[in-house]
Design a protein around this motif. Structure first.
Motif, short mmCIF file in Angstrom:
data_model
loop_
_atom_site.label_atom_id
_atom_site.label_comp_id
_atom_site.label_asym_id
_atom_site.label_seq_id
_atom_site.Cartn_x
_atom_site.Cartn_y
_atom_site.Cartn_z
N SER A 7 0.68 -1.17 0.21
CA SER A 7 0.19 0.07 0.31
C SER A 7 0.77 0.89 0.32
O SER A 7 2.20 1.40 0.68
CB SER A 7 -0.93 0.40 1.54
OG SER A 7 -0.14 -0.07 2.28
N PRO A 9 1.91 4.45 1.41
CA PRO A 9 1.35 5.74 2.44
C PRO A 9 1.03 6.63 1.98
O PRO A 9 1.56 7.70 0.59
CB PRO A 9 2.34 5.80 3.01
CG PRO A 9 3.22 6.03 2.45
CD PRO A 9 3.08 4.90 1.34
N SER A 11 -0.02 11.12 1.45
CA SER A 11 1.38 11.87 0.99
C SER A 11 1.33 13.11 2.89
O SER A 11 0.79 13.44 3.23
CB SER A 11 0.70 12.52 -0.33
OG SER A 11 0.00 13.59 -0.05
N ILE A 15 -1.93 14.20 4.49
CA ILE A 15 -2.18 13.95 6.52
C ILE A 15 -2.12 15.43 6.82
O ILE A 15 -3.13 15.59 7.77
CB ILE A 15 -0.61 13.71 7.03
CG1 ILE A 15 0.05 12.07 6.52
CG2 ILE A 15 -0.35 13.64 8.63
CD1 ILE A 15 1.01 11.87 6.49
N TYR A 49 -6.80 4.60 3.79
CA TYR A 49 -5.84 3.65 5.14
C TYR A 49 -5.77 3.66 6.23
O TYR A 49 -4.70 2.74 6.72
CB TYR A 49 -4.49 5.41 4.94
CG TYR A 49 -4.53 6.20 4.04
CD1 TYR A 49 -3.72 6.20 2.86
CD2 TYR A 49 -4.98 7.38 3.58
CE1 TYR A 49 -3.50 6.20 1.65
CE2 TYR A 49 -4.97 7.71 1.85
CZ TYR A 49 -3.78 7.08 1.36
OH TYR A 49 -3.92 8.23 0.10
N TRP A 53 -4.72 4.85 11.28
CA TRP A 53 -3.61 5.44 11.25
C TRP A 53 -4.17 6.29 12.15
O TRP A 53 -4.87 7.18 12.47
CB TRP A 53 -4.02 6.15 10.35
CG TRP A 53 -3.23 7.12 10.21
CD1 TRP A 53 -2.02 6.67 9.29
CD2 TRP A 53 -2.99 8.78 9.78
NE1 TRP A 53 -1.17 8.13 9.41
CE2 TRP A 53 -2.42 9.43 9.44
CE3 TRP A 53 -4.86 9.48 10.42
CZ2 TRP A 53 -2.01 10.66 9.39
CZ3 TRP A 53 -4.15 10.77 10.58
CH2 TRP A 53 -2.64 11.38 10.05
N THR A 57 3.06 9.47 10.87
CA THR A 57 4.49 8.83 9.73
C THR A 57 4.62 11.27 9.68
O THR A 57 5.53 10.74 8.70
CB THR A 57 3.20 8.76 8.88
OG1 THR A 57 2.34 9.35 8.08
CG2 THR A 57 2.95 7.18 8.36
#
Length: 127
Positions: A7, A9, A11, A15, A49, A53, A57
């Motif tokens: 997958s 992640p 960008s 985010i 996602y 989450w 990140t």
């Protein structure tokens, strides 16, 4: 990813945007018409996602002052006295350029503009 079949992640822009949407959703009444829009956007992000989450990140640099959550909420709710008190407690130039990490790294000026606090915007621009 087409090469590894893993997958991809989100960008940094995604985010930042979802953090701002989550901030707005958490500070908006369920009765507000915008709440449904925010909830739908968060739901779409979680579907793509994963619900677990947690936003860890993205890495922010330490070259800016972070706006405390209570100040971000004060701007959103129109409590400008609290905002001005916070601004006056430290280096005004650094605090005028502060960013709200939990709000998608949004600046204090943009947060004031989004909530149409013209007096606060003028104050920030003059400092």
């Amino acid at each position: 990813c087409p090469l590894c079949r893993g997958s991809i992640p989100p960008s940094q822009e995604q985010i930042s945007e979802i953090k701002m949407t989550m901030f707005l959703m958490n500070n908006t009444s369920v009765d507000d018409p915008n709440y449904g829009i925010y909830a739908r956007e968060v739901g779409q992000f979680e579907a793509e996602y994963g619900e677990d989450w947690d936003g860890t990140t993205i890495e922010y640099g330490n070259d800016f002052v972070s706006i405390p959550d209570y100040v971000g909420k004060a701007v959103y709710q129109g409590d400008l006295r609290t905002v001005l008190q916070w601004l006056g407690k430290g280096n005004i130039k650094e605090r005028a350029n502060a960013k709200l990490e939990d709000g998608g790294n949004i600046s204090l000026l943009l947060l004031a503009a989004m909530n149409q606090h013209h007096d606060l915007m003028s104050y920030l621009l003059l400092n």
